[in-house]
Write an enzyme that holds these catalytic residues in place. Structure first.
Site, short mmCIF file in Angstrom:
data_model
loop_
_atom_site.label_atom_id
_atom_site.label_comp_id
_atom_site.label_asym_id
_atom_site.label_seq_id
_atom_site.Cartn_x
_atom_site.Cartn_y
_atom_site.Cartn_z
N HIS A 146 0.85 -1.18 0.00
CA HIS A 146 0.00 0.00 0.00
C HIS A 146 0.89 1.23 0.00
O HIS A 146 1.95 1.24 0.63
CB HIS A 146 -0.91 0.01 1.24
CG HIS A 146 -2.07 0.93 1.09
ND1 HIS A 146 -1.98 2.28 1.38
CD2 HIS A 146 -3.33 0.72 0.65
CE1 HIS A 146 -3.14 2.84 1.14
NE2 HIS A 146 -3.98 1.92 0.68
N ASP A 175 -7.92 -5.34 -0.11
CA ASP A 175 -8.42 -6.21 -1.18
C ASP A 175 -8.09 -7.68 -0.97
O ASP A 175 -8.56 -8.53 -1.72
CB ASP A 175 -7.84 -5.76 -2.53
CG ASP A 175 -8.36 -4.39 -2.91
OD1 ASP A 175 -9.58 -4.18 -2.80
OD2 ASP A 175 -7.56 -3.52 -3.30
#
Ligand code: CMC
Length: 430
Positions: free
Chosen positions: A304, A361
């Site tokens: 991320h 996700d």
């Protein structure tokens, strides 16, 4: 504490204001730098650039903290619902019982699409990607509400909000039904937000779909943890488009397009495809990790831009996925593979050194799969969840008296000035 930073360029010194956030974040305001020093800052991917100040969402990527309007995501996940959290993000405070009831009624009243809009769905090929349909139909929605293309009052804003939050769910469900050649099921205003969505997705004229309470809770949670994440790619897109004073419908439709990519909202379906490849024997877990390390591909659902620690949303969704599967009495091989992948990656130097952890996700697809949502609809589900965040950011910018059109600069590296070459004199050397 200093309130200015000093920058020296070519022997000339400039004092630049320092801006401090509620949680101690520090920024140097360089907005006057170019006019004063003829110098710009260069930051590809904007990893180090604050484009605005905001009061909506706080993320501390080093500590793995996410708060909406000050409330920790873990508390909202435990006690709140998607609709209540959407109201918090958009209107700034948790609603009272009366406010929430009134907004729920508005959502119920707004769930239908104009009948003419239904013809748009017929124009798409049956296998057209639902994200393309979603972006196109949301943009088209604006044509049915010309009065809301300019927001002039809080009431008009509330009307636009209710239309978007409610109708995005109808559009999402209808795009799925069309892609399957199934008859459209109209929304039922007596049902809750999530129940109504599942009804439009899975009921058939001769059989009503009744989800379990656990399925409804899991869907609400999925949408809630996706509801905002400050200046990510799609949110920045919505702000960028909105900065030209484009209307709310056009701006959030652009957000859908930005979300579609594999590195953003498209990652959830890519994770599932990767897990299925491992399950089907095309790739072992170890091989998958090794190939990611050789940079042949990225381990989807990992890493991320902001989180250099556990993504708190991944923790919430991992627990929710396990709860949902237990309640449905389902054993999903993909959950086991995901856990194995996580364990191997988290003990591998490549991932440890780069601080690559599972992101939102990684486990979300397991929940969606258990709910019966097909993989190509995963980014659409993300978009439904993210709608409140896009709206809140669009509105924050709309109300900001200091907001300006977004217009980044660049450093030109192309050819220096040269003279036009007539066609007969042009040659290629290679
Ligand atoms: N698998 C393998 N290596 C990775 C991964 C990954 N998933 N993510 C980053 N790296 C490596 C990357 O190759 C680079 O290595 P090196 O330093 O040797 O060059 C290093 O880690 C830093 O990567 P980066 O590309 O500079 O990181 P970024 O901040 O630009 O990208 C990201 C962030 C999310 C796009 C990236 O981690 C990624 O592609 N992840 C996989 C896709 C994914 O799961 N996306 C969903 C993100 S969360 C939800 C959302 O935003 O929608």
């Amino acid at each position: 504490m200093q309130d200015t930073a000093t920058l020296t360029i070519d022997g000339q010194t400039y004092e630049l204001p320092i801006v401090r956030g509620t949680e101690g974040e520090v920024a140097i305001d360089i907005s006057s730098l170019r006019s004063r020093a003829k110098v710009i800052t260069l930051d590809p991917g904007y990893a180090n650039t604050g484009a605005c100040t905001s009061t909506i969402t706080f993320v501390d990527g080093e500590k793995g903290i996410l708060r909406y309007r000050g409330y920790p995501i873990e508390q909202l996940a435990e006690y709140s619902s998607f609709v209540e959290t959407a109201m918090l993000l958009i209107f700034g405070e948790l609603p009272t019982k009366e406010e929430r009831a009134e907004f729920r009624t508005m959502l119920g009243d707004q769930a239908l699409l104009h009948e003419d809009l239904l013809h748009h769905f017929d124009g798409f090929p049956p296998n057209g990607h639902p994200m393309a349909i979603l972006a196109a139909v949301i943009n088209s929605l604006g044509t049915y509400y010309p009065d809301l293309l300019e927001i002039r009052s809080d009431e008009e804003f509330r009307q636009a909000v209710a239309k978007l939050i409610s109708k995005v769910r109808t559009i999402a469900a209808f795009s799925y039904r069309k892609s399957r050649g199934l008859p459209i099921i109209y929304p039922d205003p007596r049902r809750s937000y999530c129940e109504n969505f599942l009804h439009m997705m899975f009921s058939v004229p001769y059989r009503e779909y009744t989800p379990t309470p656990e399925a409804l809770r899991a869907l609400s949670l999925f949408l809630l943890v996706h509801a905002d994440h400050e200046q990510n790619c799609s949110c920045s897109t919505v702000r960028m488009v909105g900065s030209s004073e484009a209307n709310l419908f056009a701006s959030v439709s652009a957000g859908v397009s930005a979300l579609w990519g594999r590195l953003h909202g498209g990652a959830n379906s890519a994770v599932l495809t990767m897990l299925e490849q491992i399950r089907d024997g095309d790739l072992s877990v170890r091989e998958c990790v090794e190939r990611a390390k050789r940079k042949e591909f990225r381990l989807m659902g990992f890493g991320h831009r902001v989180y250099k620690n556990f993504d708190p949303r991944a923790k919430v969704l991992k627990a929710a996925a396990k709860r949902l599967l237990t309640s449905l009495n389902v054993q999903d091989d993909l959950l086991e593979i995901a856990q194995e992948l996580e364990d191997i990656a988290l003990s591998d130097d490549y991932f440890v050194e780069r601080k690559l952890y599972p992101n939102v996700d990684f486990y979300s697809g397991i929940i969606l799969r258990a709910l019966g949502i097909p993989t190509n609809m995963f980014p659409v589900m993300f978009a439904m969840g993210r709608m409140p965040g896009w709206i809140a950011h669009w509105h924050e910018q709309f109300q900001d008296p200091n907001a300006r059109i977004h217009r980044p600069r660049q450093i030109y590296m192309g050819p220096a000035q040269r003279d036009y070459i007539p066609m007969h004199a042009r040659k290629r050397t290679s």
